[in-house]
Scaffold this active site. Structure first.
Site, PDB file in Angstrom:
ATOM      1  N   LEU A 107       0.887  -1.165   0.000  1.00 29.89           N
ATOM      2  CA  LEU A 107       0.000   0.000   0.000  1.00 29.89           C
ATOM      3  C   LEU A 107       0.921   1.210   0.000  1.00 29.89           C
ATOM      4  O   LEU A 107       1.987   1.197   0.635  1.00 29.89           O
ATOM      5  CB  LEU A 107      -0.873   0.007   1.261  1.00 29.89           C
ATOM      6  CG  LEU A 107      -1.993  -1.044   1.342  1.00 29.89           C
ATOM      7  CD1 LEU A 107      -2.749  -0.915   2.663  1.00 29.89           C
ATOM      8  CD2 LEU A 107      -2.966  -0.909   0.176  1.00 29.89           C
ATOM      9  N   ASP A 108       0.520   2.281  -0.679  1.00 33.17           N
ATOM     10  CA  ASP A 108       1.324   3.506  -0.706  1.00 33.17           C
ATOM     11  C   ASP A 108       1.490   4.038   0.714  1.00 33.17           C
ATOM     12  O   ASP A 108       0.655   3.800   1.578  1.00 33.17           O
ATOM     13  CB  ASP A 108       0.606   4.627  -1.469  1.00 33.17           C
ATOM     14  CG  ASP A 108       0.250   4.244  -2.877  1.00 33.17           C
ATOM     15  OD1 ASP A 108       0.903   3.343  -3.426  1.00 33.17           O
ATOM     16  OD2 ASP A 108      -0.700   4.857  -3.401  1.00 33.17           O
ATOM     17  N   LYS A 109       2.513   4.865   0.874  1.00 31.05           N
ATOM     18  CA  LYS A 109       2.736   5.515   2.172  1.00 31.05           C
ATOM     19  C   LYS A 109       1.451   6.223   2.635  1.00 31.05           C
ATOM     20  O   LYS A 109       1.066   6.158   3.789  1.00 31.05           O
ATOM     21  CB  LYS A 109       3.884   6.519   2.026  1.00 31.05           C
ATOM     22  CG  LYS A 109       4.259   7.217   3.295  1.00 31.05           C
ATOM     23  CD  LYS A 109       5.474   8.105   3.082  1.00 31.05           C
ATOM     24  CE  LYS A 109       5.842   8.834   4.349  1.00 31.05           C
ATOM     25  NZ  LYS A 109       6.911   9.815   4.152  1.00 31.05           N
ATOM     26  N   HIS A 191       0.047   1.990  -7.911  1.00 30.16           N
ATOM     27  CA  HIS A 191      -0.811   3.163  -7.658  1.00 30.16           C
ATOM     28  C   HIS A 191      -2.132   3.072  -8.436  1.00 30.16           C
ATOM     29  O   HIS A 191      -2.658   4.081  -8.905  1.00 30.16           O
ATOM     30  CB  HIS A 191      -0.105   4.462  -8.070  1.00 30.16           C
ATOM     31  CG  HIS A 191       1.014   4.858  -7.166  1.00 30.16           C
ATOM     32  ND1 HIS A 191       1.806   5.942  -7.415  1.00 30.16           N
ATOM     33  CD2 HIS A 191       1.467   4.332  -6.015  1.00 30.16           C
ATOM     34  CE1 HIS A 191       2.708   6.056  -6.459  1.00 30.16           C
ATOM     35  NE2 HIS A 191       2.527   5.078  -5.599  1.00 30.16           N
ATOM     36  N   ARG A 194      -5.357   5.356  -7.547  1.00 32.38           N
ATOM     37  CA  ARG A 194      -5.090   6.784  -7.782  1.00 32.38           C
ATOM     38  C   ARG A 194      -5.002   7.057  -9.284  1.00 32.38           C
ATOM     39  O   ARG A 194      -5.516   8.070  -9.783  1.00 32.38           O
ATOM     40  CB  ARG A 194      -3.768   7.200  -7.105  1.00 32.38           C
ATOM     41  CG  ARG A 194      -3.840   7.151  -5.585  1.00 32.38           C
ATOM     42  CD  ARG A 194      -2.494   7.466  -4.947  1.00 32.38           C
ATOM     43  NE  ARG A 194      -2.432   6.960  -3.587  1.00 32.38           N
ATOM     44  CZ  ARG A 194      -2.865   7.613  -2.508  1.00 32.38           C
ATOM     45  NH1 ARG A 194      -3.359   8.819  -2.612  1.00 32.38           N
ATOM     46  NH2 ARG A 194      -2.788   7.066  -1.309  1.00 32.38           N
TER      47      ARG A 194
END
Ligand code: URA
Length: 233
Positions: A107-109, A191, A194
């Site tokens: 998972l992204d930051k 990503h 997004r």
């Protein structure tokens, strides 16, 4: 099924408790004990459930699957130089386990929510393979109101993301409010959520993964984790 026996020093070092060399003095100091108070040496062959460390049963053996509620701001990387790591939320000695614990995908930051981790290399490989299609649900907060055609576009299976050669597989959008929706996808491109919203002219300002297959966070608090049964996969 009774667990197989291995050398005590190997067992404890693989679980990150201490180095193999330290085992002898930890036995002498009474830190490492046998559950039935049998005598121990570094090379005694033992089963995992026969040993106490500081009077407590050992951490789970290899083959763990961890379900974590990832907080915002934590990174799915082993590289210490990058900031706070999701591994920092686990007991310190788990960082020294062999086999190593890794995240199943990332998972992204700036994404929170359900994150799986495991030390089972075969499971990791299987669940992160592009062939493995498991549904993941993300809750997205958007910068701009939805226009109304996004659900159809995402469901069509024709959406191309910048720099990609194949279209995204059909995904299911559920509108919750003008700037709030859930998106269910079965892939795990970089990503992806997004970029899907960017491809329809919007911008995700907050992202949270609420489920992975049948798994949900339930009442797990931010930053907490629980062990789950790997037979679920
Ligand atoms: N899609 C994203 O854009 N970010 C994530 O962290 C996961 C899916």
């Amino acid at each position: 099924m009774p667990s197989s026996k291995i050398r005590l020093d190997k067992l404890l070092s693989s679980l990150g408790y201490c180095s193999r060399k330290e085992v002898a003095s930890l036995i002498k100091d009474g830190v490492i004990t046998h559950t039935l108070n049998l005598p121990l040496k570094s090379d005694t062959k033992v089963a995992h459930d026969e040993i106490f460390f500081e009077g407590e049963p050992l951490d789970p053996p290899a083959g763990m699957v961890i379900l974590m509620h990832k907080p915002l701001g934590y990174i799915c990387s082993h590289d210490d130089g990058e900031g706070r790591l999701v591994y920092d939320l686990l007991p310190e000695r788990w960082r020294r386990r062999d086999p190593k614990i890794s995240t199943i995908g990332r998972l992204d930051k700036e994404t929170s929510g359900l994150l799986l981790l495991t030390d089972d290399g075969a499971l990791l490989h299987r669940l992160t393979s592009p062939k493995h299609k498991v549904s993941k649900v993300y809750e997205a907060t958007l910068d701009r109101p939805l226009k109304g055609d996004e659900g159809e576009i995402f469901a069509a299976g024709t959406l191309m993301l910048n720099g990609e050669k194949t279209a995204c597989l059909p995904a299911k959008l559920t509108v919750i409010g003008p700037t709030h929706a859930t998106l269910e996808i079965i892939e795990g491109r970089y990503h992806q959520v997004r970029r899907m919203f960017a491809a329809v002219g919007n911008h995700v300002t907050a992202l949270h993964r609420s489920s992975f297959g049948d798994l949900e966070l339930k009442d797990l608090k931010i930053g907490e984790y629980r062990l789950i049964n790997k037979e679920l996969f």
